[in-house]
Design an enzyme around this catalytic site. Structure first.
Site, PDB file in Angstrom:
ATOM      1  N   ASN A 113     -16.742  11.801 -25.210  1.00 23.21           N
ATOM      2  CA  ASN A 113     -15.921  11.091 -25.754  1.00 23.21           C
ATOM      3  C   ASN A 113     -16.301  12.011 -27.364  1.00 23.21           C
ATOM      4  OD1 ASN A 113     -15.482   9.382 -23.997  1.00 23.21           O
ATOM      5  ND2 ASN A 113     -17.054   7.798 -24.726  1.00 23.21           N
ATOM      6  N   CYS A 128     -13.600  25.769 -39.310  1.00 21.68           N
ATOM      7  CA  CYS A 128     -12.815  26.747 -40.017  1.00 21.68           C
ATOM      8  C   CYS A 128     -12.830  27.896 -38.946  1.00 21.68           C
ATOM      9  CB  CYS A 128     -13.681  27.203 -41.227  1.00 21.68           C
ATOM     10  SG  CYS A 128     -13.144  28.801 -41.985  1.00 21.68           S
ATOM     11  N   HIS A 141     -17.860  17.388 -25.868  1.00 14.81           N
ATOM     12  CA  HIS A 141     -16.441  17.916 -26.171  1.00 14.81           C
ATOM     13  C   HIS A 141     -15.944  17.841 -27.655  1.00 14.81           C
ATOM     14  CE1 HIS A 141     -15.178  16.941 -21.656  1.00 14.81           C
ATOM     15  NE2 HIS A 141     -16.257  17.823 -21.676  1.00 14.81           N
ATOM     16  N   ARG A 199      -5.292   9.880 -33.401  1.00 16.47           N
ATOM     17  CA  ARG A 199      -6.469   9.280 -32.991  1.00 16.47           C
ATOM     18  C   ARG A 199      -7.795   9.094 -33.900  1.00 16.47           C
ATOM     19  NH1 ARG A 199      -7.819  13.275 -28.120  1.00 16.47           N
ATOM     20  NH2 ARG A 199      -9.482  11.941 -27.767  1.00 16.47           N
ATOM     21  N   TYR A 228      -4.337  14.556 -32.985  1.00 15.94           N
ATOM     22  CA  TYR A 228      -5.905  14.268 -33.257  1.00 15.94           C
ATOM     23  C   TYR A 228      -5.963  13.312 -34.469  1.00 15.94           C
ATOM     24  CZ  TYR A 228      -7.314  17.024 -29.445  1.00 15.94           C
ATOM     25  OH  TYR A 228      -7.770  17.520 -28.273  1.00 15.94           O
ATOM     26  N   SER A 277     -14.022   9.110 -15.296  1.00 13.44           N
ATOM     27  CA  SER A 277     -13.342   9.370 -13.900  1.00 13.44           C
ATOM     28  C   SER A 277     -13.857  10.502 -13.220  1.00 13.44           C
ATOM     29  CB  SER A 277     -11.729   9.369 -14.077  1.00 13.44           C
ATOM     30  OG  SER A 277     -11.697  10.843 -14.926  1.00 13.44           O
TER      31      SER A 277
HETATM   32  C1  BV8 Z   1     -14.775  24.963 -19.142  1.00 18.39           C
HETATM   33  C2  BV8 Z   1     -10.383  17.298 -25.448  1.00 18.39           C
HETATM   34  C3  BV8 Z   1     -15.284  27.083 -18.872  1.00 18.39           C
HETATM   35  C4  BV8 Z   1     -11.127  16.316 -26.146  1.00 18.39           C
HETATM   36  C5  BV8 Z   1     -10.859  17.249 -22.754  1.00 18.39           C
HETATM   37  C6  BV8 Z   1     -13.948  23.726 -11.776  1.00 18.39           C
HETATM   38  C7  BV8 Z   1     -15.190  23.976 -12.392  1.00 18.39           C
HETATM   39  C8  BV8 Z   1     -15.386  24.178 -13.794  1.00 18.39           C
HETATM   40  C9  BV8 Z   1     -14.013  24.343 -14.917  1.00 18.39           C
HETATM   41  C10 BV8 Z   1     -13.012  23.737 -14.003  1.00 18.39           C
HETATM   42  C11 BV8 Z   1     -12.905  23.535 -12.652  1.00 18.39           C
HETATM   43  N1  BV8 Z   1     -11.631  23.473 -12.413  1.00 18.39           N
HETATM   44  C12 BV8 Z   1     -10.859  23.222 -13.789  1.00 18.39           C
HETATM   45  C13 BV8 Z   1     -11.761  23.819 -14.776  1.00 18.39           C
HETATM   46  C14 BV8 Z   1     -11.534  23.956 -16.153  1.00 18.39           C
HETATM   47  C15 BV8 Z   1     -11.439  22.450 -16.754  1.00 18.39           C
HETATM   48  C16 BV8 Z   1     -11.297  21.345 -16.081  1.00 18.39           C
HETATM   49  O1  BV8 Z   1     -12.362  20.717 -15.588  1.00 18.39           O
HETATM   50  N2  BV8 Z   1     -10.266  20.923 -15.654  1.00 18.39           N
HETATM   51  C17 BV8 Z   1      -9.901  19.550 -14.758  1.00 18.39           C
HETATM   52  C18 BV8 Z   1      -9.024  18.930 -15.040  1.00 18.39           C
HETATM   53  C19 BV8 Z   1     -10.061  19.943 -13.481  1.00 18.39           C
HETATM   54  N3  BV8 Z   1     -12.506  22.480 -17.667  1.00 18.39           N
HETATM   55  C20 BV8 Z   1     -12.519  22.997 -18.613  1.00 18.39           C
HETATM   56  O2  BV8 Z   1     -11.846  23.753 -19.254  1.00 18.39           O
HETATM   57  C21 BV8 Z   1     -13.970  22.905 -19.702  1.00 18.39           C
HETATM   58  N4  BV8 Z   1     -14.358  24.129 -20.065  1.00 18.39           N
HETATM   59  O3  BV8 Z   1     -14.838  24.799 -17.856  1.00 18.39           O
HETATM   60  O4  BV8 Z   1     -14.875  26.053 -19.787  1.00 18.39           O
HETATM   61  C22 BV8 Z   1     -15.780  28.398 -19.701  1.00 18.39           C
HETATM   62  C23 BV8 Z   1     -16.744  29.284 -19.221  1.00 18.39           C
HETATM   63  C24 BV8 Z   1     -17.135  30.253 -20.052  1.00 18.39           C
HETATM   64  C25 BV8 Z   1     -16.268  30.574 -21.177  1.00 18.39           C
HETATM   65  C26 BV8 Z   1     -15.512  29.827 -21.668  1.00 18.39           C
HETATM   66  C27 BV8 Z   1     -15.024  28.441 -20.838  1.00 18.39           C
HETATM   67  C28 BV8 Z   1     -13.447  21.944 -21.004  1.00 18.39           C
HETATM   68  C29 BV8 Z   1     -13.280  20.571 -20.681  1.00 18.39           C
HETATM   69  C30 BV8 Z   1     -13.098  19.746 -21.893  1.00 18.39           C
HETATM   70  C31 BV8 Z   1     -11.849  19.412 -22.098  1.00 18.39           C
HETATM   71  N5  BV8 Z   1     -11.403  18.580 -23.202  1.00 18.39           N
HETATM   72  N6  BV8 Z   1     -10.491  16.675 -24.068  1.00 18.39           N
HETATM   73  C32 BV8 Z   1     -10.162  15.208 -26.698  1.00 18.39           C
HETATM   74  O5  BV8 Z   1      -8.958  15.448 -26.881  1.00 18.39           O
HETATM   75  O6  BV8 Z   1     -10.696  14.197 -26.345  1.00 18.39           O
HETATM   76  S1  BV8 Z   1     -11.339  16.533 -21.543  1.00 18.39           S
HETATM   77  C33 BV8 Z   1     -11.014  14.997 -21.603  1.00 18.39           C
HETATM   78  O7  BV8 Z   1     -11.192  14.349 -20.368  1.00 18.39           O
HETATM   79  C34 BV8 Z   1     -11.684  14.077 -22.769  1.00 18.39           C
HETATM   80  O8  BV8 Z   1     -12.525  15.023 -23.345  1.00 18.39           O
HETATM   81  C35 BV8 Z   1     -12.582  13.057 -21.935  1.00 18.39           C
HETATM   82  O9  BV8 Z   1     -13.764  13.024 -22.091  1.00 18.39           O
HETATM   83  C36 BV8 Z   1     -12.603  13.845 -20.516  1.00 18.39           C
HETATM   84  C37 BV8 Z   1     -12.792  13.168 -19.208  1.00 18.39           C
HETATM   85  O10 BV8 Z   1     -12.065  11.860 -19.139  1.00 18.39           O
HETATM   86  P1  BV8 Z   1     -12.758  10.711 -19.161  1.00 18.39           P
HETATM   87  O11 BV8 Z   1     -13.636  10.528 -20.349  1.00 18.39           O
HETATM   88  O12 BV8 Z   1     -13.490  10.524 -17.767  1.00 18.39           O
HETATM   89  O13 BV8 Z   1     -11.664   9.597 -19.338  1.00 18.39           O
HETATM   90  P2  BV8 Z   1     -10.818   9.001 -18.125  1.00 18.39           P
HETATM   91  O14 BV8 Z   1      -9.438   8.411 -18.781  1.00 18.39           O
HETATM   92  O15 BV8 Z   1     -10.392  10.182 -17.058  1.00 18.39           O
HETATM   93  O16 BV8 Z   1     -11.509   8.055 -17.215  1.00 18.39           O
HETATM   94  C38 BV8 Z   1     -11.982   6.956 -17.881  1.00 18.39           C
HETATM   95  C39 BV8 Z   1     -12.811   6.167 -16.863  1.00 18.39           C
HETATM   96  O17 BV8 Z   1     -13.188   5.014 -17.375  1.00 18.39           O
HETATM   97  C40 BV8 Z   1     -12.059   5.700 -15.434  1.00 18.39           C
HETATM   98  O18 BV8 Z   1     -12.787   6.012 -14.465  1.00 18.39           O
HETATM   99  C41 BV8 Z   1     -11.842   4.189 -15.652  1.00 18.39           C
HETATM  100  O19 BV8 Z   1     -11.905   3.663 -14.252  1.00 18.39           O
HETATM  101  C42 BV8 Z   1     -12.929   3.877 -16.209  1.00 18.39           C
HETATM  102  N7  BV8 Z   1     -12.857   2.742 -17.301  1.00 18.39           N
HETATM  103  C43 BV8 Z   1     -11.713   2.155 -18.004  1.00 18.39           C
HETATM  104  N8  BV8 Z   1     -11.933   1.071 -18.622  1.00 18.39           N
HETATM  105  C44 BV8 Z   1     -13.160   0.775 -18.624  1.00 18.39           C
HETATM  106  C45 BV8 Z   1     -13.730   1.693 -17.767  1.00 18.39           C
HETATM  107  N9  BV8 Z   1     -15.234   1.786 -17.063  1.00 18.39           N
HETATM  108  C46 BV8 Z   1     -15.656   0.763 -17.725  1.00 18.39           C
HETATM  109  N10 BV8 Z   1     -15.436  -0.274 -18.428  1.00 18.39           N
HETATM  110  C47 BV8 Z   1     -14.104  -0.366 -18.949  1.00 18.39           C
HETATM  111  N11 BV8 Z   1     -13.659  -1.269 -19.704  1.00 18.39           N
END
Ligand code: BV8
Length: 232
Positions: free
Chosen positions: A95, A120, A112, A60, A57, A181
């Site tokens: 983001n 803390c 997020h 970043r 972090y 995505s």
């Molecule tokens: C939770 C940390 C429950 C911050 C991140 C099913 C249902 C519910 C939950 C789950 C499930 N299966 C699994 C889960 C759990 C999990 C999950 O979803 N896992 C996934 C992998 C399957 N979810 C969680 O754990 C979440 N919490 O569900 O809690 C709960 C309930 C009760 C009590 C407690 C808990 C928490 C999710 C947050 C995780 N943290 N990151 C950081 O370090 O930044 S996630 C991470 O991915 C980032 O935060 C980011 O924002 C997020 C999504 O990624 P994107 O932003 O989409 O980025 P990506 O690179 O993937 O895509 C970019 C896109 O842009 C592409 O499509 C590309 O084509 C496009 N692009 C590129 N360039 C351009 C463009 N578009 C336009 N112009 C351009 N120039």
């Protein structure tokens, strides 16, 4: 684009900040490319190796403070939409950068967390932090070192403001997904939630995503081009 008095919810992801010079997560050269998600974006990863996660972090945060990293036309177009539209506009971002607020967006939820904040673990207080963070950093609220963490939602943790987001989705007429995505829940479920209650759903992304057929309309291209065009 938007009709009078429409309530709009916008969801953004890493793609809206890509042209500002911030890496996305899942592109081949993306942020996760060098790290296993389990090692840097989970509470277990932080407990196992806090220095590795702090460094991830810190890198970043440093990149975000580089003078070359500025809001791009897509961020500015969303801030203009909020100012000029006569209905409610809620911007929900996955983001953790601060480019939306630097472009002028006000009605904004960082579901997020935020790179420029730390929390803390004793008091749960979150406060602005622009420097490096380490296991030896002394907490300004309790004077103890080693109990500060990035104010970031990791996998398995509940995103912020979910009640407000769900309630606003229930009332929205137009849902716009930009630069994500659609692989991370619960954000990935917002389009379906909006659609079920009758909203029009639009995806603006560089290329088609897995969730493409959830949307009534998909527009593909770089955010700095397609977002200003869509908002005008
Ligand atoms: C939770 C940390 C429950 C911050 C991140 C099913 C249902 C519910 C939950 C789950 C499930 N299966 C699994 C889960 C759990 C999990 C999950 O979803 N896992 C996934 C992998 C399957 N979810 C969680 O754990 C979440 N919490 O569900 O809690 C709960 C309930 C009760 C009590 C407690 C808990 C928490 C999710 C947050 C995780 N943290 N990151 C950081 O370090 O930044 S996630 C991470 O991915 C980032 O935060 C980011 O924002 C997020 C999504 O990624 P994107 O932003 O989409 O980025 P990506 O690179 O993937 O895509 C970019 C896109 O842009 C592409 O499509 C590309 O084509 C496009 N692009 C590129 N360039 C351009 C463009 N578009 C336009 N112009 C351009 N120039």
């Amino acid at each position: 684009m938007s009709k009078k008095n429409q309530n709009i919810v916008i969801l953004t992801g890493a793609g809206i900040s890509a042209e500002s010079g911030i890496q996305t997560f899942r592109a081949s050269d993306g942020l996760w490319h060098d790290h296993r998600i389990e090692d840097v974006a989970t509470p277990e990863g932080f407990a196992a190796n806090p220095s590795l996660v702090h460094n991830f972090y810190n890198e970043r945060r440093k990149q975000l403070h580089d003078p070359s990293v500025q809001p791009n036309p897509a961020h500015h177009a969303l801030a203009r939409l909020e100012r000029e539209h006569d209905g409610n506009v809620l911007l929900v971002t996955q983001n953790v950068d601060n480019l939306h607020e630097r472009a002028g967006s006000k009605n904004l939820i960082h579901m997020h967390g935020e790179l420029n904040k730390v929390r803390c673990e004793n008091s749960d207080n979150a406060f602005t932090w622009l420097d490096n963070l380490g296991t030896d950093t002394v907490c300004e609220c309790c004077g103890v070192s080693g109990n500060l963490r990035p104010h970031i939602v990791w996998f398995g943790e509940m995103p912020f403001a979910m009640d407000e987001i769900q309630h606003t989705l229930d009332q929205c007429d137009l849902f716009i997904s930009i630069g994500t995505s659609g692989q991370v829940y619960p954000a990935a479920g917002f389009a379906q939630h909006a659609k079920i209650q009758g909203a029009k759903t639009v995806e603006l992304n560089l290329d088609p995503t897995m969730a493409n057929d959830t949307f009534n309309e998909s527009i593909h291209g770089p955010a700095s081009v397609v977002v200003p065009e869509f908002v005008e």
